[in-house]
Design a protein around this motif. Structure first.
Motif, PDB file in Angstrom:
ATOM      1  N   ALA A  59      21.906 106.740  29.118  1.00  0.00           N
ATOM      2  CA  ALA A  59      22.021 105.298  28.924  1.00  0.00           C
ATOM      3  C   ALA A  59      20.691 104.684  28.497  1.00  0.00           C
ATOM      4  CB  ALA A  59      22.502 104.638  30.219  1.00  0.00           C
ATOM      5  N   LEU A  60      19.752 105.511  28.076  1.00  0.00           N
ATOM      6  CA  LEU A  60      18.434 105.006  27.700  1.00  0.00           C
ATOM      7  C   LEU A  60      18.543 104.031  26.528  1.00  0.00           C
ATOM      8  CD1 LEU A  60      15.399 105.308  28.321  1.00  0.00           C
ATOM      9  CD2 LEU A  60      15.309 107.044  26.530  1.00  0.00           C
ATOM     10  N   GLN A  61      17.886 102.883  26.682  1.00  0.00           N
ATOM     11  CA  GLN A  61      17.886 101.863  25.642  1.00  0.00           C
ATOM     12  C   GLN A  61      16.455 101.448  25.332  1.00  0.00           C
ATOM     13  OE1 GLN A  61      20.344  98.635  26.951  1.00  0.00           O
ATOM     14  NE2 GLN A  61      22.179  99.899  27.147  1.00  0.00           N
ATOM     15  N   LYS A  62      16.253 100.995  24.114  1.00  0.00           N
ATOM     16  CA  LYS A  62      14.918 100.577  23.704  1.00  0.00           C
ATOM     17  C   LYS A  62      14.507  99.325  24.465  1.00  0.00           C
ATOM     18  CE  LYS A  62      12.090  99.681  19.633  1.00  0.00           C
ATOM     19  NZ  LYS A  62      12.061  99.592  18.156  1.00  0.00           N
ATOM     20  N   PRO A  63      13.347  99.355  25.132  1.00  0.00           N
ATOM     21  CA  PRO A  63      12.911  98.173  25.889  1.00  0.00           C
ATOM     22  C   PRO A  63      12.314  97.118  24.968  1.00  0.00           C
ATOM     23  CG  PRO A  63      11.280  99.905  26.079  1.00  0.00           C
ATOM     24  CD  PRO A  63      12.423 100.486  25.280  1.00  0.00           C
ATOM     25  N   TYR A  64      12.146  95.920  25.514  1.00  0.00           N
ATOM     26  CA  TYR A  64      11.535  94.843  24.738  1.00  0.00           C
ATOM     27  C   TYR A  64      10.041  95.091  24.529  1.00  0.00           C
ATOM     28  CZ  TYR A  64      15.869  92.302  25.547  1.00  0.00           C
ATOM     29  OH  TYR A  64      17.192  91.918  25.577  1.00  0.00           O
ATOM     30  N   GLY A  65       9.420  95.777  25.462  1.00  0.00           N
ATOM     31  CA  GLY A  65       7.996  96.043  25.355  1.00  0.00           C
ATOM     32  C   GLY A  65       7.560  96.952  26.483  1.00  0.00           C
ATOM     33  N   TYR A  66       6.299  97.329  26.462  1.00  0.00           N
ATOM     34  CA  TYR A  66       5.754  98.222  27.477  1.00  0.00           C
ATOM     35  C   TYR A  66       4.571  97.551  28.155  1.00  0.00           C
ATOM     36  CZ  TYR A  66       8.358 101.533  24.605  1.00  0.00           C
ATOM     37  OH  TYR A  66       9.340 102.166  23.896  1.00  0.00           O
ATOM     38  N   GLY A  67       4.595  97.546  29.466  1.00  0.00           N
ATOM     39  CA  GLY A  67       3.446  97.053  30.201  1.00  0.00           C
ATOM     40  C   GLY A  67       2.372  98.121  30.280  1.00  0.00           C
ATOM     41  N   PRO A  68       1.213  97.766  30.806  1.00  0.00           N
ATOM     42  CA  PRO A  68       0.161  98.763  30.957  1.00  0.00           C
ATOM     43  C   PRO A  68       0.580  99.831  31.959  1.00  0.00           C
ATOM     44  CG  PRO A  68      -0.415  96.728  32.101  1.00  0.00           C
ATOM     45  CD  PRO A  68       0.811  96.431  31.302  1.00  0.00           C
ATOM     46  N   LEU A  69       0.077 101.040  31.754  1.00  0.00           N
ATOM     47  CA  LEU A  69       0.383 102.114  32.690  1.00  0.00           C
ATOM     48  C   LEU A  69      -0.233 101.824  34.054  1.00  0.00           C
ATOM     49  CD1 LEU A  69      -0.097 105.402  30.628  1.00  0.00           C
ATOM     50  CD2 LEU A  69       2.041 104.431  31.464  1.00  0.00           C
ATOM     51  N   PRO A  70       0.445 102.200  35.127  1.00  0.00           N
ATOM     52  CA  PRO A  70      -0.146 102.035  36.452  1.00  0.00           C
ATOM     53  C   PRO A  70      -1.416 102.882  36.585  1.00  0.00           C
ATOM     54  CG  PRO A  70       2.204 102.520  36.604  1.00  0.00           C
ATOM     55  CD  PRO A  70       1.805 102.758  35.181  1.00  0.00           C
ATOM     56  N   ALA A  71      -2.259 102.475  37.525  1.00  0.00           N
ATOM     57  CA  ALA A  71      -3.457 103.262  37.797  1.00  0.00           C
ATOM     58  C   ALA A  71      -3.065 104.557  38.496  1.00  0.00           C
ATOM     59  CB  ALA A  71      -4.418 102.454  38.657  1.00  0.00           C
ATOM     60  N   GLY A  72      -3.946 105.504  38.452  1.00  0.00           N
ATOM     61  CA  GLY A  72      -3.717 106.761  39.152  1.00  0.00           C
ATOM     62  C   GLY A  72      -3.752 107.949  38.218  1.00  0.00           C
ATOM     63  N   ASP A  73      -4.019 109.078  38.788  1.00  0.00           N
ATOM     64  CA  ASP A  73      -4.020 110.333  38.040  1.00  0.00           C
ATOM     65  C   ASP A  73      -3.469 111.420  38.955  1.00  0.00           C
ATOM     66  OD1 ASP A  73      -4.409 112.195  36.045  1.00  0.00           O
ATOM     67  OD2 ASP A  73      -6.468 112.635  36.659  1.00  0.00           O
ATOM     68  N   PRO A  74      -2.245 111.829  38.734  1.00  0.00           N
ATOM     69  CA  PRO A  74      -1.349 111.453  37.638  1.00  0.00           C
ATOM     70  C   PRO A  74      -0.738 110.059  37.809  1.00  0.00           C
ATOM     71  CG  PRO A  74      -0.229 112.931  39.141  1.00  0.00           C
ATOM     72  CD  PRO A  74      -1.651 112.846  39.622  1.00  0.00           C
ATOM     73  N   VAL A  75      -0.236 109.524  36.704  1.00  0.00           N
ATOM     74  CA  VAL A  75       0.367 108.193  36.710  1.00  0.00           C
ATOM     75  C   VAL A  75       1.787 108.279  37.282  1.00  0.00           C
ATOM     76  CG1 VAL A  75       1.058 106.235  35.298  1.00  0.00           C
ATOM     77  CG2 VAL A  75      -0.950 107.583  34.664  1.00  0.00           C
ATOM     78  N   PRO A  76       2.110 107.528  38.329  1.00  0.00           N
ATOM     79  CA  PRO A  76       3.489 107.541  38.833  1.00  0.00           C
ATOM     80  C   PRO A  76       4.395 106.699  37.946  1.00  0.00           C
ATOM     81  CG  PRO A  76       2.143 106.047  40.141  1.00  0.00           C
ATOM     82  CD  PRO A  76       1.210 106.689  39.149  1.00  0.00           C
ATOM     83  N   LEU A  77       5.438 107.319  37.412  1.00  0.00           N
ATOM     84  CA  LEU A  77       6.387 106.623  36.544  1.00  0.00           C
ATOM     85  C   LEU A  77       7.813 106.925  36.985  1.00  0.00           C
ATOM     86  CD1 LEU A  77       4.929 107.255  32.951  1.00  0.00           C
ATOM     87  CD2 LEU A  77       4.804 105.145  34.278  1.00  0.00           C
ATOM     88  N   SER A  78       8.697 105.970  36.772  1.00  0.00           N
ATOM     89  CA  SER A  78      10.114 106.233  36.985  1.00  0.00           C
ATOM     90  C   SER A  78      10.656 107.034  35.812  1.00  0.00           C
ATOM     91  CB  SER A  78      10.889 104.923  37.129  1.00  0.00           C
ATOM     92  OG  SER A  78      10.934 104.252  35.874  1.00  0.00           O
ATOM     93  N   VAL A  79      11.820 107.624  35.994  1.00  0.00           N
ATOM     94  CA  VAL A  79      12.460 108.360  34.907  1.00  0.00           C
ATOM     95  C   VAL A  79      12.717 107.444  33.717  1.00  0.00           C
ATOM     96  CG1 VAL A  79      14.589 109.540  34.224  1.00  0.00           C
ATOM     97  CG2 VAL A  79      13.476 110.139  36.374  1.00  0.00           C
ATOM     98  N   VAL A  80      13.218 106.232  33.987  1.00  0.00           N
ATOM     99  CA  VAL A  80      13.508 105.299  32.905  1.00  0.00           C
ATOM    100  C   VAL A  80      12.234 104.914  32.162  1.00  0.00           C
ATOM    101  CG1 VAL A  80      14.330 102.971  32.375  1.00  0.00           C
ATOM    102  CG2 VAL A  80      15.603 104.397  33.975  1.00  0.00           C
ATOM    103  N   ASP A  81      11.164 104.637  32.893  1.00  0.00           N
ATOM    104  CA  ASP A  81       9.913 104.210  32.265  1.00  0.00           C
ATOM    105  C   ASP A  81       9.335 105.324  31.392  1.00  0.00           C
ATOM    106  OD1 ASP A  81       7.788 102.659  31.560  1.00  0.00           O
ATOM    107  OD2 ASP A  81       6.843 102.628  33.524  1.00  0.00           O
ATOM    108  N   TYR A  82       9.276 106.545  31.954  1.00  0.00           N
ATOM    109  CA  TYR A  82       8.745 107.644  31.146  1.00  0.00           C
ATOM    110  C   TYR A  82       9.617 107.893  29.916  1.00  0.00           C
ATOM    111  CZ  TYR A  82       7.510 112.195  29.392  1.00  0.00           C
ATOM    112  OH  TYR A  82       7.141 113.213  28.543  1.00  0.00           O
ATOM    113  N   ALA A  83      10.935 107.934  30.116  1.00  0.00           N
ATOM    114  CA  ALA A  83      11.838 108.263  29.015  1.00  0.00           C
ATOM    115  C   ALA A  83      11.751 107.228  27.901  1.00  0.00           C
ATOM    116  CB  ALA A  83      13.273 108.373  29.526  1.00  0.00           C
ATOM    117  N   SER A  84      11.667 105.944  28.247  1.00  0.00           N
ATOM    118  CA  SER A  84      11.602 104.917  27.207  1.00  0.00           C
ATOM    119  C   SER A  84      10.270 104.972  26.468  1.00  0.00           C
ATOM    120  CB  SER A  84      11.824 103.532  27.817  1.00  0.00           C
ATOM    121  OG  SER A  84      10.818 103.217  28.761  1.00  0.00           O
ATOM    122  N   ARG A  85       9.167 105.219  27.184  1.00  0.00           N
ATOM    123  CA  ARG A  85       7.862 105.325  26.521  1.00  0.00           C
ATOM    124  C   ARG A  85       7.819 106.549  25.607  1.00  0.00           C
ATOM    125  NH1 ARG A  85       3.564 102.342  28.942  1.00  0.00           N
ATOM    126  NH2 ARG A  85       4.256 101.146  30.762  1.00  0.00           N
ATOM    127  N   ALA A  86       8.428 107.648  26.061  1.00  0.00           N
ATOM    128  CA  ALA A  86       8.393 108.872  25.265  1.00  0.00           C
ATOM    129  C   ALA A  86       9.333 108.802  24.075  1.00  0.00           C
ATOM    130  CB  ALA A  86       8.756 110.073  26.155  1.00  0.00           C
TER     131      ALA A  86
END
Length: 234
Positions: free
Chosen positions: A101-128
């Motif tokens: 159900a992945l859909q193109k988002p309106y935009g991308y916010g800055p990545l959260p701080a941290g190494d590695p960066v914690p991302l949700s599945v939806v956030d990573y998938a849409s950015r990728a």
């Protein structure tokens, strides 16, 4: 079912909704943002039950007995289901039978701080998939989801995204490559660490985009408190 019995059923149903809303049980049915409405519904049902019981006690005129519709006892079924059955969150069976159900988002916010960066599945998938990984280059990411294996044994990391409730949950999938565990068990929850991998797979159900993630390490994790991904509407 007489009025007193109806009031008792309403009271029990309202109490069950309040119980679900004050614990994590409600997350198996609706998204977290609907918790206030669920609690309000429970309170309204309890108030209606108390008002009905009070009204019936104050009635002093003679009652004429008549048969009550037996179908009214079916009101107990959702109550018993809510109390006795805590359904598991939707898993790989549902994910593999629904297109991403992945859909193109309106935009991308800055990545959260941290190494590695914690991302949700939806956030990573849409950015990728739609951001072509530009915001992910040079960053290690950490993503949590459950495993699904297609008919060819290809592994996906999945999270079911909600619009409203579990009835409309749809999967968002990430194809996994790299250092995978030697044994892959469907529906097992994993926290994977890795990096963006270029290219897209296509979902065999709806031909939707499924981005890749190159895994460098992974570890099993318990089922999270909220198994659904609610960044879908953010």
């Amino acid at each position: 079912m007489n009025r007193q019995a109806q009031a008792a059923v309403l009271f029990l149903l309202g109490g069950a909704l309040l119980h679900a809303g004050t614990t994590d049980l409600y997350l198996r049915y609706v998204k977290a943002g609907l918790r206030p409405l669920l609690l309000a519904s429970g309170a309204v049902l309890i108030a209606a039950a108390l008002a009905t019981a009070w009204y019936e006690r104050r009635r002093d005129r003679e009652r004429h007995p008549h048969p009550e519709p037996r179908v009214a006892w079916l009101l107990l079924l959702p109550l018993l289901a809510l109390i006795l059955i805590a359904p598991p969150a939707l898993g790989s069976y549902s994910a593999l039978r629904s297109g991403t159900a992945l859909q193109k988002p309106y935009g991308y916010g800055p990545l959260p701080a941290g190494d590695p960066v914690p991302l949700s599945v939806v956030d990573y998938a849409s950015r990728a998939a739609y951001g072509h990984g530009r915001s992910l280059h040079g960053r290690a990411v950490r993503v949590t989801g459950f495993l699904a294996l297609d008919h060819a044994g290809r592994p996906y990391l999945v999270r079911m995204a909600l619009n409203c409730c579990a009835a409309d949950a749809q999967p968002v999938k990430i194809a996994l490559t790299g250092a995978l565990p030697p044994v892959l068990r469907p529906d097992a929850w994993l926290e994977v660490t890795g990096a963006y991998a270029p290219g897209l797979a296509r979902d065999p159900v709806n031909d939707g985009p499924v981005p890749y993630l190159k895994v460098s390490s992974s570890r099993p994790v318990p089922v999270p408190r909220d198994p659904y991904d609610e960044t879908w509407n953010t």
